[in-house]
Design an enzyme around this catalytic site. Structure first.
Site, mmCIF file in Angstrom:
data_model
loop_
_atom_site.group_PDB
_atom_site.id
_atom_site.type_symbol
_atom_site.label_atom_id
_atom_site.label_comp_id
_atom_site.label_asym_id
_atom_site.label_seq_id
_atom_site.Cartn_x
_atom_site.Cartn_y
_atom_site.Cartn_z
ATOM 1 N N ARG A 267 -14.618 37.748 1.975
ATOM 2 C CA ARG A 267 -14.742 38.585 3.166
ATOM 3 C C ARG A 267 -15.810 39.642 2.931
ATOM 4 N NH1 ARG A 267 -13.083 35.084 5.516
ATOM 5 N NH2 ARG A 267 -11.296 34.903 6.934
ATOM 6 N N HIS A 315 -21.407 33.056 8.720
ATOM 7 C CA HIS A 315 -19.976 32.772 8.510
ATOM 8 C C HIS A 315 -19.633 31.337 8.930
ATOM 9 C CE1 HIS A 315 -15.834 34.940 8.224
ATOM 10 N NE2 HIS A 315 -15.769 33.704 7.752
#
Length: 354
Positions: A267, A315
């Site tokens: 993350r 992402h």
């Protein structure tokens, strides 16, 4: 939290876009379970595993009512309603659902954002797709390591400029180099397996320190600086939690051997991006391959976009054409466990949200 349920009184509702073939696979594996699926109420996928679907999709008021009536009648949901935290909060307040299969590996963030009551967190089990994305993420992580070692950013810049350097610059050998992985969960272990196959020496961190097959040294976060003193590359796979926020900060970068390659497939909040840019500028980090960021989409004014030794990936490193099939397979297995009252796999921690 879970009682045994017979298939005859169990209802599953598909809350997110899913190909009919995978719905049929769920039905075939559990023929006595009532599976509710109405593609008319679900936004079309724009690409494989597009769990949110086309943002331009809108239900009519009648369709909206049907969608929520379907979800409220279910004991189990496949996906968060409308694939967001608000949908989770709404169904938790008004439905009888007791288990939700989330599409994301890092579903804890959405569970936390839903701000469920303690009773709601205890009543509803949320399972993530952790592990489904392990291999794609591990392959991406190794691509990042190879890019850094083999100077692909410099090669691409030279090619774009049609520049043939007068001096030939050597690249670095992956075999025999040292890799540190922060977060030796399923993604980290998959990355370690690929790294070992290429001859790397692997060490890493784990919240609960215990031996991991094929990993030389396992420590907690406090031991990370010592590991990095001899590391050639760092791969982060940690989730975003209050405990991991900016864990990889200026102090950690200072502990690195100059020229370390950094890859982030965990993350974005785990890495202090300002400190990373400083480390890139002063040579502590030679290259960074980033699939995740503290703010997404990455703001247009971020220096990361234009840095010559940074790869920005939007992402997407976990995406593959097999994702929906793999998540459906995970769901089928967990559905058997749910009916038998057995522990579910990959339950999101209702305290730490990972």
């Amino acid at each position: 939290m879970m009682n045994t349920m017979t298939p005859e009184n169990l209802t599953v509702a598909i809350a997110v876009p899913l190909e009919a073939e995978h719905v049929e696979a769920i039905k075939a594996a559990h023929p006595a379970v009532c599976v509710l699926y109405d593609p008319e109420l679900l936004p079309p996928e724009r690409f494989p595993a597009d769990h949110a679907g086309d943002p331009a999709f809108a239900r009519t008021p009648e369709q909206e009512a049907r969608y929520w009536d379907m979800l409220r009648s279910a004991d189990v949901l496949y996906g968060f309603p409308n694939e967001n935290a608000a949908g989770l909060a709404k169904i938790a307040a008004s439905g009888k659902v007791r288990w939700i299969q989330a599409m994301a590996a890092g579903a804890g963030g959405a569970v936390k954002a839903a701000n469920l009551s303690e009773a709601g967190l205890q009543r509803i089990a949320v399972t993530s797709s952790a592990g489904v994305h392990g291999l794609p993420l591990a392959e991406f992580a190794m691509m990042g390591v190879l890019n850094g070692f083999k100077r692909t950013a410099e090669m691409a810049a030279d090619q774009a400029a049609r520049h043939w350097p007068e001096l030939r610059t050597p690249t670095r050998l992956v075999s025999g180099s040292n890799l540190v992985i922060t977060g030796l969960g399923e993604i980290g272990v998959a990355t370690a397996r690929l790294a070992r196959a290429m001859g790397m020496n692997v060490s890493g961190t784990k919240r609960t320190v215990k031996p991991v097959s094929g990993v030389g040294t396992v420590t907690d976060a406090d031991g990370l600086p010592a590991l990095l003193a001899n590391a050639d590359a760092l791969v982060n796979t940690l989730p975003g939690t209050p405990y991991t926020e900016k864990m990889i900060n200026a102090g950690i970068f200072a502990a690195m051997k100059p020229g370390t390659v950094v890859v982030n497939v965990g993350r974005g909040t785990v890495i202090d991006e300002d400190a990373l840019l400083d480390a890139l500028d002063n040579g502590q980090v030679s290259y960074a391959c980033l699939d995740v960021f503290a703010v997404e989409p990455l703001p247009r004014n971020s220096r990361l976009w234009g840095h010559p030794r940074v790869m920005v990936s939007p992402h997407t490193s976990a995406l593959s054409g097999a994702e929906n099939r793999l998540i459906a397979g995970r769901f089928i297995e967990n559905l058997s466990r749910f009916q038998a009252g057995e522990p579910l796999l990959h339950v999101v921690d209702p305290v730490h949200f990972y």
